[in-house]
Design a protein around this motif. Structure first.
Motif, PDB file in Angstrom:
ATOM      1  N   LYS A   1       0.834  -1.201   0.000  1.00 48.23           N
ATOM      2  CA  LYS A   1       0.000   0.000   0.000  1.00 48.23           C
ATOM      3  C   LYS A   1       0.871   1.254   0.000  1.00 48.23           C
ATOM      4  O   LYS A   1       0.394   2.355   0.194  1.00 48.23           O
ATOM      5  N   LYS A   2       2.172   1.057  -0.223  1.00 52.95           N
ATOM      6  CA  LYS A   2       3.126   2.165  -0.216  1.00 52.95           C
ATOM      7  C   LYS A   2       3.293   2.714  -1.629  1.00 52.95           C
ATOM      8  O   LYS A   2       3.555   1.970  -2.561  1.00 52.95           O
ATOM      9  N   ILE A   3       3.168   4.029  -1.766  1.00 54.96           N
ATOM     10  CA  ILE A   3       3.230   4.682  -3.073  1.00 54.96           C
ATOM     11  C   ILE A   3       4.611   5.289  -3.293  1.00 54.96           C
ATOM     12  O   ILE A   3       5.137   5.984  -2.431  1.00 54.96           O
ATOM     13  N   THR A   4       5.168   5.038  -4.479  1.00 53.87           N
ATOM     14  CA  THR A   4       6.466   5.620  -4.826  1.00 53.87           C
ATOM     15  C   THR A   4       6.342   6.776  -5.805  1.00 53.87           C
ATOM     16  O   THR A   4       7.143   7.696  -5.789  1.00 53.87           O
ATOM     17  N   THR A   5       5.324   6.717  -6.681  1.00 49.64           N
ATOM     18  CA  THR A   5       5.245   7.671  -7.785  1.00 49.64           C
ATOM     19  C   THR A   5       3.798   8.032  -8.087  1.00 49.64           C
ATOM     20  O   THR A   5       2.916   7.183  -8.017  1.00 49.64           O
ATOM     21  N   MET A   6       3.589   9.297  -8.442  1.00 49.76           N
ATOM     22  CA  MET A   6       2.279   9.746  -8.922  1.00 49.76           C
ATOM     23  C   MET A   6       2.340   9.822 -10.445  1.00 49.76           C
ATOM     24  O   MET A   6       3.368  10.203 -11.000  1.00 49.76           O
ATOM     25  N   ILE A   7       1.247   9.475 -11.096  1.00 48.35           N
ATOM     26  CA  ILE A   7       1.171   9.556 -12.554  1.00 48.35           C
ATOM     27  C   ILE A   7      -0.002  10.462 -12.916  1.00 48.35           C
ATOM     28  O   ILE A   7      -1.139  10.216 -12.512  1.00 48.35           O
ATOM     29  N   ALA A   8       0.293  11.503 -13.678  1.00 46.55           N
ATOM     30  CA  ALA A   8      -0.733  12.467 -14.079  1.00 46.55           C
ATOM     31  C   ALA A   8      -1.545  11.919 -15.249  1.00 46.55           C
ATOM     32  O   ALA A   8      -1.179  10.921 -15.872  1.00 46.55           O
ATOM     33  N   LYS A   9      -2.623  12.600 -15.558  1.00 42.90           N
ATOM     34  CA  LYS A   9      -3.477  12.178 -16.671  1.00 42.90           C
ATOM     35  C   LYS A   9      -2.756  12.272 -18.007  1.00 42.90           C
ATOM     36  O   LYS A   9      -3.078  11.557 -18.939  1.00 42.90           O
ATOM     37  N   ASP A  10      -1.751  13.149 -18.091  1.00 47.36           N
ATOM     38  CA  ASP A  10      -0.966  13.252 -19.325  1.00 47.36           C
ATOM     39  C   ASP A  10       0.233  12.302 -19.318  1.00 47.36           C
ATOM     40  O   ASP A  10       1.119  12.401 -20.142  1.00 47.36           O
ATOM     41  N   LYS A  11       0.265  11.394 -18.356  1.00 50.77           N
ATOM     42  CA  LYS A  11       1.289  10.347 -18.196  1.00 50.77           C
ATOM     43  C   LYS A  11       2.602  10.854 -17.606  1.00 50.77           C
ATOM     44  O   LYS A  11       3.563  10.109 -17.502  1.00 50.77           O
TER      45      LYS A  11
END
Length: 166
Positions: A30-40
């Motif tokens: 459940k650990k997040i490393t990266t966010m990805i935007a709608k434009d990738k």
């Protein structure tokens, strides 16, 4: 993890997140490393620093709580990225180690746009203060520098860029 498909509904630009892949674990992380935007566009999640172990945002607990915490984590990430970007921007013209036309690829677009505006405003204010102090050519020098930087950016845009770099 079930909420991930709805992140785009909760946040305007956020589309997805990347979770830590932990080997040998039965349950998915459940650990997040990266966010990805709608434009990738991707942006590494920054929560804090620990010299020994990486610190990750963890989606745990009640949905309302961890979504609020996710919002704070995104803000912390962008603040940290902007601060690092502005630190690098201070060296644009000094050592030419990371000139502006290369700096734009190192940070997320939102940071580049905001950081560029902050730097331009500070440099313009400085040039105007120098003019008031008697340096007659300060604004002309600033204009020349701005034109040089824009020329580099124009060359980039006219060149071969990946769609994600545009």
């Amino acid at each position: 993890r079930k909420i991930v498909i709805y992140l785009g509904d909760c946040y305007d630009a956020l589309n997805n997140v990347v979770f830590v892949e932990e080997e040998g674990e039965e349950k998915p992380s459940k650990k997040i490393t990266t966010m990805i935007a709608k434009d990738k566009e991707t942006c590494p999640m920054y929560i804090g620093e620990d010299k020994e172990n990486p610190v990750y945002f963890e989606m745990e607990g009640e949905v309302e709580v961890y979504l609020n915490n996710l919002t704070e984590a995104m803000q912390t990430t962008l603040r940290h990225s902007l601060s690092a970007g502005l630190d690098d921007a201070a060296d644009w013209d000094l050592g030419k180690e990371l000139p502006r036309h290369k700096w734009v690829f190192k940070y997320p677009a939102q940071i580049v746009a905001t950081g560029s505006q902050i730097c331009w405003t500070e440099e313009t204010q400085s040039a105007l203060e120098e003019l008031e102090g008697g340096q007659e050519d300060s604004v002309k020098r600033h204009l020349t520098l701005s034109k040089e930087r824009l020329a580099h950016l124009i060359d980039l845009v006219l060149g071969d860029l990946l769609p994600s770099d545009r």
